[in-house]
Scaffold this active site. Structure first.
Site, mmCIF file in Angstrom:
data_model
loop_
_atom_site.group_PDB
_atom_site.id
_atom_site.type_symbol
_atom_site.label_atom_id
_atom_site.label_comp_id
_atom_site.label_asym_id
_atom_site.label_seq_id
_atom_site.Cartn_x
_atom_site.Cartn_y
_atom_site.Cartn_z
ATOM 1 N N ASP A 272 -5.731 5.899 11.391
ATOM 2 C CA ASP A 272 -4.755 4.813 11.511
ATOM 3 C C ASP A 272 -3.334 5.354 11.442
ATOM 4 O OD1 ASP A 272 -4.073 1.924 11.575
ATOM 5 O OD2 ASP A 272 -3.308 2.324 9.557
ATOM 6 N N GLU B 203 11.778 0.473 -3.994
ATOM 7 C CA GLU B 203 12.561 0.554 -2.771
ATOM 8 C C GLU B 203 13.949 1.095 -3.116
ATOM 9 O OE1 GLU B 203 11.229 -0.078 -0.019
ATOM 10 O OE2 GLU B 203 9.551 -1.436 -0.417
#
Length: 238
Positions: free
Chosen positions: A183, A158
């Site tokens: 999806d 991150e």
């Protein structure tokens, strides 16, 4: 701030020596450091001694070598204005689903294909399930609280305040690539934060900026990487 649903940087698994890209753990969690420590010497010896076949390594070592070798071609680059055989094979394999998703999103299929290539390292770094098989998650979509399907847990990177921070995360897992693309398209359509990317047509910059502004990833260079790759694919196919 990181969006809880998505990976932070476009590649889903690579060696710890490349901290700017996510790192997939074998088995996930605290086992990552132990697993890598067990195989890194084996992989180094394999490379030094000129090993050439998968049977020269244990399954774990072969997996790490494959991910290391995939770094030779940067995922956001197409070298010398043309795609490699591996890159072309990946694009061919996802072409029907990229067209389907692109039609739903109102964007050129090359933009969807570029996004899958960027997130998965041209299909060479799929997020693994607990059993080591591919989760078919080509877009780095995380398993948030409202996800009721299968899950694959792995390590990732991150960006917090511009600094890369390693952490573990849960990602959605699919039975096949077609399910992953469907999806992906539905998730973008259902989330108003990505309205800037919907209907972008062939505008790679608008598509990439729409995703970045919606918080798809915390990598500050994410939009530029995606727009650059998508533009190159459009140029090649045009």
């Amino acid at each position: 701030m990181r969006h809880a649903e998505f990976s932070t940087t476009p590649l889903s698994a690579t060696l710890p020596a490349a901290p700017t890209r996510p790192t997939a753990a074998i088995g996930g969690g605290s086992g990552f450091g132990r697993a890598f420590a067990e195989v890194q010497g084996e992989v180094a010896a394999f490379i030094q001694n000129g090993g050439t076949t998968a049977t020269d390594l244990t399954p774990e070592g072969a997996l790490w070598r494959q991910r290391s070798a995939a770094e030779v071609l940067a995922p956001d680059e197409v070298e010398n204005g043309s795609k490699s055989e591996e890159q072309q094979a990946f694009l061919d394999s996802i072409a029907p689903w990229a067209r389907e998703a692109g039609a739903k999103l109102g964007v050129a299929p090359e933009l969807v294909a570029a996004h899958a290539a960027l997130e998965s390292g041209w299909g060479q770094r799929p997020i693994p399930n607990a059993n080591g098989a591919s989760s078919h998650n080509l877009f780095g979509i995380k398993a948030s609280g409202n996800w009721n399907g299968a899950v694959a847990e792995t390590a990732t990177t991150e960006y917090v305040g511009g600094a890369a921070v390693k952490t573990n995360a849960r990602f959605r897992a699919y039975p096949d690539a077609a399910s992953a693309f469907r999806d992906y398209a539905q998730m973008l359509l259902d989330n108003p934060r990505y309205k800037g990317a919907i209907g972008a047509g062939s505008d790679a910059h608008a598509f990439a900026q729409g995703l970045a502004r919606g918080g798809y990833a915390t990598d500050p260079a994410y939009a530029a990487k995606l727009a650059r790759l998508a533009g190159k694919l459009q140029g090649i196919n045009g």
